[in-house]
Design a protein around this motif. Sequence first.
Motif, PDB file in Angstrom:
ATOM      1  N   MET A 105       0.871  -1.374  -0.334  1.00 28.59           N
ATOM      2  CA  MET A 105       0.208  -0.534  -0.009  1.00 28.59           C
ATOM      3  C   MET A 105       1.203   1.333  -0.091  1.00 28.59           C
ATOM      4  O   MET A 105       1.903   1.671   0.488  1.00 28.59           O
ATOM      5  N   LYS A 106       0.406   2.388  -0.914  1.00 32.86           N
ATOM      6  CA  LYS A 106       0.923   3.277  -1.007  1.00 32.86           C
ATOM      7  C   LYS A 106       1.033   4.299   0.486  1.00 32.86           C
ATOM      8  O   LYS A 106       2.620   4.903   0.930  1.00 32.86           O
ATOM      9  N   ASP A 107      -0.833   4.228   0.500  1.00 32.00           N
ATOM     10  CA  ASP A 107      -0.129   6.076   1.913  1.00 32.00           C
ATOM     11  C   ASP A 107      -1.178   5.111   3.247  1.00 32.00           C
ATOM     12  O   ASP A 107      -1.696   5.086   4.045  1.00 32.00           O
ATOM     13  N   GLY A 108      -0.840   3.405   3.015  1.00 29.37           N
ATOM     14  CA  GLY A 108      -1.957   2.930   4.288  1.00 29.37           C
ATOM     15  C   GLY A 108      -3.466   2.306   3.512  1.00 29.37           C
ATOM     16  O   GLY A 108      -3.728   2.283   2.370  1.00 29.37           O
ATOM     17  N   ILE A 109      -3.629   1.683   4.531  1.00 27.42           N
ATOM     18  CA  ILE A 109      -4.768   0.444   4.358  1.00 27.42           C
ATOM     19  C   ILE A 109      -6.467   1.062   5.276  1.00 27.42           C
ATOM     20  O   ILE A 109      -5.815   1.990   6.138  1.00 27.42           O
ATOM     21  N   ARG A 110      -7.586   1.399   3.891  1.00 27.78           N
ATOM     22  CA  ARG A 110      -8.300   1.887   4.234  1.00 27.78           C
ATOM     23  C   ARG A 110      -9.108   2.376   5.521  1.00 27.78           C
ATOM     24  O   ARG A 110      -9.004   0.709   5.369  1.00 27.78           O
ATOM     25  N   PRO A 111      -9.566   2.942   6.548  1.00 23.62           N
ATOM     26  CA  PRO A 111     -10.613   2.273   7.811  1.00 23.62           C
ATOM     27  C   PRO A 111     -12.042   1.259   6.833  1.00 23.62           C
ATOM     28  O   PRO A 111     -12.323   1.777   6.263  1.00 23.62           O
ATOM     29  N   GLY A 112     -11.462   0.605   7.433  1.00 19.14           N
ATOM     30  CA  GLY A 112     -12.551  -0.659   7.201  1.00 19.14           C
ATOM     31  C   GLY A 112     -12.412  -1.695   5.870  1.00 19.14           C
ATOM     32  O   GLY A 112     -13.650  -2.180   6.210  1.00 19.14           O
ATOM     33  N   ALA A 113     -11.199  -1.211   5.897  1.00 22.71           N
ATOM     34  CA  ALA A 113     -11.428  -2.335   3.849  1.00 22.71           C
ATOM     35  C   ALA A 113     -11.009  -3.352   4.754  1.00 22.71           C
ATOM     36  O   ALA A 113     -12.106  -3.901   3.452  1.00 22.71           O
ATOM     37  N   LEU A 114     -10.760  -3.446   5.171  1.00 20.55           N
ATOM     38  CA  LEU A 114      -9.977  -4.631   6.056  1.00 20.55           C
ATOM     39  C   LEU A 114     -11.774  -5.765   5.960  1.00 20.55           C
ATOM     40  O   LEU A 114     -12.177  -7.134   5.338  1.00 20.55           O
ATOM     41  N   ASP A 115     -11.988  -5.405   7.194  1.00 19.76           N
ATOM     42  CA  ASP A 115     -13.786  -6.332   6.512  1.00 19.76           C
ATOM     43  C   ASP A 115     -14.831  -6.652   5.273  1.00 19.76           C
ATOM     44  O   ASP A 115     -15.044  -6.851   4.742  1.00 19.76           O
ATOM     45  N   ALA A 116     -14.034  -4.834   4.883  1.00 20.55           N
ATOM     46  CA  ALA A 116     -15.031  -5.136   3.083  1.00 20.55           C
ATOM     47  C   ALA A 116     -15.037  -5.429   2.176  1.00 20.55           C
ATOM     48  O   ALA A 116     -15.871  -6.422   1.495  1.00 20.55           O
ATOM     49  N   VAL A 117     -13.089  -6.182   2.207  1.00 23.31           N
ATOM     50  CA  VAL A 117     -12.464  -7.060   1.253  1.00 23.31           C
ATOM     51  C   VAL A 117     -12.984  -8.282   1.846  1.00 23.31           C
ATOM     52  O   VAL A 117     -13.152  -9.599   1.018  1.00 23.31           O
ATOM     53  N   GLN A 118     -12.934  -8.712   3.288  1.00 23.31           N
ATOM     54  CA  GLN A 118     -13.121 -10.256   3.797  1.00 23.31           C
ATOM     55  C   GLN A 118     -14.772 -10.135   3.292  1.00 23.31           C
ATOM     56  O   GLN A 118     -15.033 -11.650   3.515  1.00 23.31           O
ATOM     57  N   ALA A 119     -15.768  -9.041   3.200  1.00 26.35           N
ATOM     58  CA  ALA A 119     -16.983 -10.118   3.220  1.00 26.35           C
ATOM     59  C   ALA A 119     -17.281 -10.189   1.601  1.00 26.35           C
ATOM     60  O   ALA A 119     -18.005 -11.069   1.412  1.00 26.35           O
ATOM     61  N   LEU A 120     -15.857  -9.851   0.905  1.00 29.42           N
ATOM     62  CA  LEU A 120     -15.830 -10.807  -0.684  1.00 29.42           C
ATOM     63  C   LEU A 120     -15.657 -11.820  -0.636  1.00 29.42           C
ATOM     64  O   LEU A 120     -16.354 -12.457  -1.638  1.00 29.42           O
ATOM     65  N   CYS A 121     -14.955 -12.668   0.126  1.00 24.70           N
ATOM     66  CA  CYS A 121     -13.919 -14.023  -0.673  1.00 24.70           C
ATOM     67  C   CYS A 121     -15.354 -15.136  -0.075  1.00 24.70           C
ATOM     68  O   CYS A 121     -16.516 -15.482   0.121  1.00 24.70           O
ATOM     69  N   ARG A 122     -14.781 -15.969  -0.588  1.00 27.40           N
ATOM     70  CA  ARG A 122     -15.812 -17.177  -1.458  1.00 27.40           C
ATOM     71  C   ARG A 122     -15.044 -18.233  -1.646  1.00 27.40           C
ATOM     72  O   ARG A 122     -14.143 -18.090  -2.181  1.00 27.40           O
ATOM     73  N   ASP A 123     -15.137 -19.648  -1.719  1.00 28.69           N
ATOM     74  CA  ASP A 123     -14.199 -20.160  -1.418  1.00 28.69           C
ATOM     75  C   ASP A 123     -13.070 -20.433  -1.131  1.00 28.69           C
ATOM     76  O   ASP A 123     -12.699 -21.194  -2.247  1.00 28.69           O
ATOM     77  N   GLY A 124     -13.115 -19.972   0.106  1.00 27.84           N
ATOM     78  CA  GLY A 124     -11.921 -20.951   0.151  1.00 27.84           C
ATOM     79  C   GLY A 124     -11.181 -19.974   0.387  1.00 27.84           C
ATOM     80  O   GLY A 124      -9.709 -19.740   1.113  1.00 27.84           O
ATOM     81  N   GLU A 125     -11.683 -18.632   0.040  1.00 28.97           N
ATOM     82  CA  GLU A 125      -9.973 -17.237  -0.020  1.00 28.97           C
ATOM     83  C   GLU A 125      -9.989 -16.623   1.217  1.00 28.97           C
ATOM     84  O   GLU A 125     -11.298 -17.324   1.964  1.00 28.97           O
ATOM     85  N   ALA A 126      -8.989 -15.984   1.081  1.00 32.53           N
ATOM     86  CA  ALA A 126      -8.755 -15.090   2.352  1.00 32.53           C
ATOM     87  C   ALA A 126      -7.701 -13.826   2.427  1.00 32.53           C
ATOM     88  O   ALA A 126      -7.161 -13.267   1.345  1.00 32.53           O
TER      89      ALA A 126
END
Length: 178
Positions: A105-126
């Motif tokens: 990341m250039k300037d860090g991970i946006r607040p709430g980004a981890l939760d948002a992207v984890q909600a997209l995980c399917r079929d064993g993705e992490a």
Amino acid sequence: MHRIILFRGMNTGGVRAPVGEQRAMAEAMGLKNPRTLQASGNLVVESALATDRLEADIEAAMEKTFGLKIVAMVRTPDQWSKLIAANPFPKEAVAHPAKVVAMVMKDGIRPGALDAVQALCRDGEAVKAVDGVLWFWFPNGQGGSEIFKKATPRMLGMGTGRNWNTVLKLAEMAAGKG
């Protein structure tokens, strides 16, 4: 000191800058021993400049030389070694290195980004965040993943991903072995 330079979106989506010309640009900037890794937006140089200064200089040179507004992220070999040691998917990386991706990341991970992207995980993705790097495990590859399609800089922050094979090769190059 060696520096690893990662370009976001280089040689993808129609954004092209030939690697030979990238090396010539780096030399013209006074950077020593510029080496590229494939045509995939990776450059290793020797420079005493601070990483933030080098990022700004290389972005300005890319715009001047190629007319491209490209985001660059610079890391030292020590920072890269720490990134490698922090991989939260070590078994997966050994078994399927192309399916483990480190998003620097250039300037860090946006607040709430981890939760948002984890909600997209399917079929064993992490997805895990470690020391400002987003780590992805794509057991079925990136191409068909909802994460790959929907996890934009607006959601995550500005970053660029490299699979485990590339991460290790850049480490070798920064150590003067590649």
